[in-house]
Design a protein around this motif. Structure first.
Motif, mmCIF file in Angstrom:
data_model
loop_
_atom_site.group_PDB
_atom_site.id
_atom_site.type_symbol
_atom_site.label_atom_id
_atom_site.label_comp_id
_atom_site.label_asym_id
_atom_site.label_seq_id
_atom_site.Cartn_x
_atom_site.Cartn_y
_atom_site.Cartn_z
ATOM 1 N N ASP A 1 -10.183 17.151 -2.616
ATOM 2 C CA ASP A 1 -8.800 16.991 -2.154
ATOM 3 C C ASP A 1 -7.800 17.700 -3.073
ATOM 4 O O ASP A 1 -6.598 17.662 -2.820
ATOM 5 N N TYR A 2 -8.297 18.322 -4.147
ATOM 6 C CA TYR A 2 -7.428 19.087 -5.047
ATOM 7 C C TYR A 2 -7.512 20.562 -4.670
ATOM 8 O O TYR A 2 -8.594 21.142 -4.585
ATOM 9 N N ASP A 3 -6.355 21.187 -4.465
ATOM 10 C CA ASP A 3 -6.268 22.606 -4.154
ATOM 11 C C ASP A 3 -5.812 23.338 -5.410
ATOM 12 O O ASP A 3 -4.655 23.238 -5.803
ATOM 13 N N ASN A 4 -6.712 24.063 -6.048
ATOM 14 C CA ASN A 4 -6.371 24.715 -7.314
ATOM 15 C C ASN A 4 -5.370 25.859 -7.147
ATOM 16 O O ASN A 4 -4.717 26.254 -8.106
ATOM 17 N N ILE A 5 -5.218 26.390 -5.950
ATOM 18 C CA ILE A 5 -4.251 27.471 -5.718
ATOM 19 C C ILE A 5 -2.820 26.916 -5.723
ATOM 20 O O ILE A 5 -1.931 27.475 -6.362
ATOM 21 N N THR A 6 -2.613 25.813 -5.019
ATOM 22 C CA THR A 6 -1.272 25.212 -4.935
ATOM 23 C C THR A 6 -1.036 24.160 -6.005
ATOM 24 O O THR A 6 0.108 23.786 -6.266
ATOM 25 N N GLY A 7 -2.116 23.631 -6.595
ATOM 26 C CA GLY A 7 -1.990 22.559 -7.573
ATOM 27 C C GLY A 7 -1.767 21.199 -6.945
ATOM 28 O O GLY A 7 -1.411 20.241 -7.620
ATOM 29 N N VAL A 8 -2.001 21.077 -5.635
ATOM 30 C CA VAL A 8 -1.756 19.820 -4.919
ATOM 31 C C VAL A 8 -3.046 19.018 -4.797
ATOM 32 O O VAL A 8 -4.065 19.517 -4.325
ATOM 33 N N TRP A 9 -2.952 17.763 -5.222
ATOM 34 C CA TRP A 9 -4.026 16.785 -5.023
ATOM 35 C C TRP A 9 -3.533 15.830 -3.954
ATOM 36 O O TRP A 9 -2.624 15.053 -4.192
ATOM 37 N N ASN A 10 -4.097 15.912 -2.772
ATOM 38 C CA ASN A 10 -3.664 15.096 -1.647
ATOM 39 C C ASN A 10 -4.487 13.808 -1.608
ATOM 40 O O ASN A 10 -5.589 13.785 -1.071
ATOM 41 N N ILE A 11 -3.929 12.727 -2.147
ATOM 42 C CA ILE A 11 -4.622 11.438 -2.185
ATOM 43 C C ILE A 11 -4.505 10.738 -0.838
ATOM 44 O O ILE A 11 -5.449 10.141 -0.351
ATOM 45 N N ASN B 1 0.845 -1.190 0.000
ATOM 46 C CA ASN B 1 0.000 0.000 0.000
ATOM 47 C C ASN B 1 0.883 1.243 0.000
ATOM 48 O O ASN B 1 1.994 1.228 0.531
ATOM 49 N N ALA B 2 0.394 2.305 -0.579
ATOM 50 C CA ALA B 2 1.133 3.568 -0.615
ATOM 51 C C ALA B 2 0.498 4.538 0.371
ATOM 52 O O ALA B 2 -0.722 4.593 0.502
ATOM 53 N N THR B 3 1.345 5.283 1.064
ATOM 54 C CA THR B 3 0.849 6.287 2.000
ATOM 55 C C THR B 3 1.396 7.654 1.616
ATOM 56 O O THR B 3 2.403 7.755 0.929
ATOM 57 N N HIS B 4 0.711 8.691 2.057
ATOM 58 C CA HIS B 4 1.127 10.075 1.822
ATOM 59 C C HIS B 4 1.290 10.378 0.330
ATOM 60 O O HIS B 4 2.215 11.081 -0.064
ATOM 61 N N VAL B 5 0.393 9.850 -0.493
ATOM 62 C CA VAL B 5 0.467 10.070 -1.940
ATOM 63 C C VAL B 5 -0.015 11.486 -2.253
ATOM 64 O O VAL B 5 -1.091 11.906 -1.824
ATOM 65 N N VAL B 6 0.811 12.213 -2.999
ATOM 66 C CA VAL B 6 0.512 13.593 -3.365
ATOM 67 C C VAL B 6 0.821 13.787 -4.847
ATOM 68 O O VAL B 6 1.869 13.362 -5.319
ATOM 69 N N VAL B 7 -0.092 14.420 -5.560
ATOM 70 C CA VAL B 7 0.115 14.774 -6.963
ATOM 71 C C VAL B 7 0.223 16.293 -7.051
ATOM 72 O O VAL B 7 -0.568 17.008 -6.431
ATOM 73 N N ASN B 8 1.194 16.767 -7.810
ATOM 74 C CA ASN B 8 1.352 18.201 -8.057
ATOM 75 C C ASN B 8 0.989 18.486 -9.511
ATOM 76 O O ASN B 8 1.606 17.943 -10.417
ATOM 77 N N ASP B 9 -0.033 19.316 -9.703
ATOM 78 C CA ASP B 9 -0.469 19.674 -11.045
ATOM 79 C C ASP B 9 -1.041 21.087 -11.025
ATOM 80 O O ASP B 9 -2.243 21.287 -10.886
ATOM 81 N N LEU B 10 -0.162 22.049 -11.148
ATOM 82 C CA LEU B 10 -0.567 23.448 -11.171
ATOM 83 C C LEU B 10 -1.013 23.809 -12.589
ATOM 84 O O LEU B 10 -0.336 23.489 -13.560
ATOM 85 N N LEU B 11 -2.148 24.464 -12.696
ATOM 86 C CA LEU B 11 -2.666 24.837 -14.013
ATOM 87 C C LEU B 11 -1.726 25.818 -14.708
ATOM 88 O O LEU B 11 -1.172 26.718 -14.066
ATOM 89 N N PRO B 12 -1.557 25.663 -16.021
ATOM 90 C CA PRO B 12 -0.771 26.641 -16.784
ATOM 91 C C PRO B 12 -1.446 28.022 -16.720
ATOM 92 O O PRO B 12 -2.663 28.135 -16.541
ATOM 93 N N SER B 13 -0.659 29.061 -16.906
ATOM 94 C CA SER B 13 -1.162 30.440 -16.760
ATOM 95 C C SER B 13 -2.234 30.807 -17.789
ATOM 96 O O SER B 13 -2.979 31.763 -17.590
ATOM 97 N N GLN B 14 -2.325 30.051 -18.880
ATOM 98 C CA GLN B 14 -3.313 30.365 -19.923
ATOM 99 C C GLN B 14 -4.727 29.884 -19.552
ATOM 100 O O GLN B 14 -5.654 30.040 -20.321
ATOM 101 N N PHE B 15 -4.881 29.273 -18.362
ATOM 102 C CA PHE B 15 -6.167 28.698 -17.977
ATOM 103 C C PHE B 15 -6.617 29.213 -16.614
ATOM 104 O O PHE B 15 -5.812 29.525 -15.751
ATOM 105 N N VAL B 16 -7.940 29.273 -16.449
ATOM 106 C CA VAL B 16 -8.556 29.648 -15.178
ATOM 107 C C VAL B 16 -9.300 28.427 -14.650
ATOM 108 O O VAL B 16 -10.088 27.804 -15.376
ATOM 109 N N PHE B 17 -9.053 28.093 -13.413
ATOM 110 C CA PHE B 17 -9.699 26.938 -12.782
ATOM 111 C C PHE B 17 -11.212 27.130 -12.738
ATOM 112 O O PHE B 17 -11.700 28.211 -12.397
ATOM 113 N N VAL B 18 -11.946 26.048 -13.085
ATOM 114 C CA VAL B 18 -13.408 26.066 -13.012
ATOM 115 C C VAL B 18 -13.887 25.115 -11.923
ATOM 116 O O VAL B 18 -14.641 25.504 -11.033
#
Length: 176
Positions: free
Chosen positions: A134-144, A111-128
């Motif tokens: 569990d995804y924070d659009n400001i930091t781009g962190v998805w805390n699984i 099993n995996a623990t403390h799984v984190v994905v980093n995916d910050l939106l490119p500047s050409q896009f606005v988060f909808v």
């Protein structure tokens, strides 16, 4: 203290996993000049978990029967992978973009623990919107967090294109 009685002694060694399954069993090992024996375990039989090593010296003319045991732990191998797809190759002003990010844990029964994905939106896009809170659009962190072996988790992110965007690199990274 060691003397010549340590040489050429018979030992029985058993290694079992935490469920009692035999990983290694010897009927007879012979000690070297210093009273040592060496055992090589088949790594394909060692999964993440606890193991017990039991040693027994049968009674002989030098010693009574002797038992000893110890344990060790094998840390499992986490095998995470990530795939990110987009619904289009190019985007025009005010297009809604759909990115799908899927994380897989194929980790050898680990099993995996403390799984984190980093995916910050490119500047050409606005988060909808995102499919997980569990995804924070400001930091781009998805805390699984915790991922059981053999499972996957998917996040869908929707964003608005602020201008025309032709093919671009947009990566997501994973860590645990």
């Amino acid at each position: 203290y060691q003397d010549d009685r340590e040489y050429h002694q018979q030992l029985h060694i058993n290694v079992t996993d935490d469920e009692g399954n035999a990983i290694y069993k010897s009927e007879s090992l012979i000690t070297n000049l210093y009273g040592d024996v060496y055992v090589t375990l088949d790594k394909s039989k060692l999964k993440g978990g606890s193991y017990k090593v039991s040693a027994m010296h049968p009674e002989d003319w030098n010693y009574k029967e002797i038992f000893n045991s110890t344990s060790f732990r094998v840390l499992g191998h986490v095998d995470l992978s990530i795939v990110k797809t987009s619904d289009k190759l190019e985007y025009f002003d005010d297009d809604i973009v759909k990115w799908t990010i899927t994380v897989y844990n194929a980790g050898n029964s680990t099993n995996a623990t403390h799984v984190v994905v980093n995916d910050l939106l490119p500047s050409q896009f606005v988060f909808v919107n995102a499919s997980s809170s569990d995804y924070d659009n400001i930091t781009g962190v998805w805390n699984i967090g915790f991922m059981e072996n053999g499972t996957n988790k998917t996040l869908v992110i929707y964003a608005l294109a602020k201008s025309y965007v032709d093919r671009m690199n947009n990566f997501a990274n994973i860590d645990c």
